[in-house]
Motif scaffolding. Structure first.
Motif, short mmCIF file in Angstrom:
data_model
loop_
_atom_site.label_atom_id
_atom_site.label_comp_id
_atom_site.label_asym_id
_atom_site.label_seq_id
_atom_site.Cartn_x
_atom_site.Cartn_y
_atom_site.Cartn_z
N ARG A 93 0.88 -1.18 0.00
CA ARG A 93 0.00 0.00 0.00
C ARG A 93 0.91 1.22 0.00
O ARG A 93 1.79 1.34 0.86
N LEU A 94 0.72 2.10 -0.98
CA LEU A 94 1.57 3.28 -1.10
C LEU A 94 0.69 4.52 -1.13
O LEU A 94 -0.19 4.63 -1.98
N LYS A 95 0.94 5.41 -0.19
CA LYS A 95 0.25 6.70 -0.15
C LYS A 95 1.26 7.76 -0.55
O LYS A 95 2.35 7.85 0.03
N MET A 96 0.91 8.54 -1.58
CA MET A 96 1.78 9.61 -2.03
C MET A 96 1.12 10.95 -1.78
O MET A 96 -0.01 11.19 -2.21
N SER A 97 1.84 11.82 -1.09
CA SER A 97 1.33 13.15 -0.74
C SER A 97 2.09 14.21 -1.52
O SER A 97 3.30 14.12 -1.71
N LYS A 98 1.34 15.21 -1.94
CA LYS A 98 1.89 16.36 -2.65
C LYS A 98 1.52 17.60 -1.81
O LYS A 98 0.48 18.21 -2.02
N PRO A 99 2.38 17.94 -0.84
CA PRO A 99 2.04 19.03 0.07
C PRO A 99 2.06 20.40 -0.60
O PRO A 99 2.78 20.63 -1.57
N ASP A 100 1.25 21.29 -0.05
CA ASP A 100 1.25 22.71 -0.42
C ASP A 100 0.98 22.95 -1.90
O ASP A 100 1.48 23.92 -2.47
N ILE A 101 0.19 22.11 -2.53
CA ILE A 101 -0.11 22.30 -3.94
C ILE A 101 -1.40 23.09 -4.14
O ILE A 101 -1.58 23.78 -5.14
#
Length: 117
Positions: A93-101
């Protein structure tokens, strides 16, 4: 099934739909859960009997740097495909976050899970 977690792994990738996003690599954060049998490594205390966390992190960094996707979904799936290709994982399970977009949100993220068939 036993689990290995890598949380808050910071990678950089050229990713985004909008032109302003495609000018330079952006920081992304990854939370990963790998399911595998850790019984042998637990008994031998030998890194060769487990999945080497540093090698996993290195692979994810490499995929991120070499990619040119627009969507987090595409990059996340490419990372999972690479993990299943290079490591003996049963599920991931992979969670990818793109902060401050987004100006009114601290983060956006996608999470994809896969199981070896």
């Amino acid at each position: 099934m036993d689990k290995i977690y890598i949380e808050g792994l910071k990678v950089h990738s050229l990713i985004g739909v909008y032109e302003w996003e495609r000018k330079a690599p952006r920081p992304l954060l990854i939370d990963l859960c790998l399911e595998t049998d850790l019984g042998i490594a637990a008994r031998t205390d030998d890194v060769n009997d487990t999945i080497d966390y540093a090698k996993v992190a290195g692979l994810l960094e490499k995929v991120a740097l070499e990619s040119d996707f627009e969507l987090l979904e595409a990059l996340t799936l490419a990372m999972l495909d690479a993990l299943f290709r290079d490591f003996p994982v049963q599920a991931a399970r992979l969670k990818m976050s793109k902060p401050d977009i987004l100006p009114n949100a601290s983060n956006v993220a996608v999470e994809i899970s896969r199981r070896r068939s």
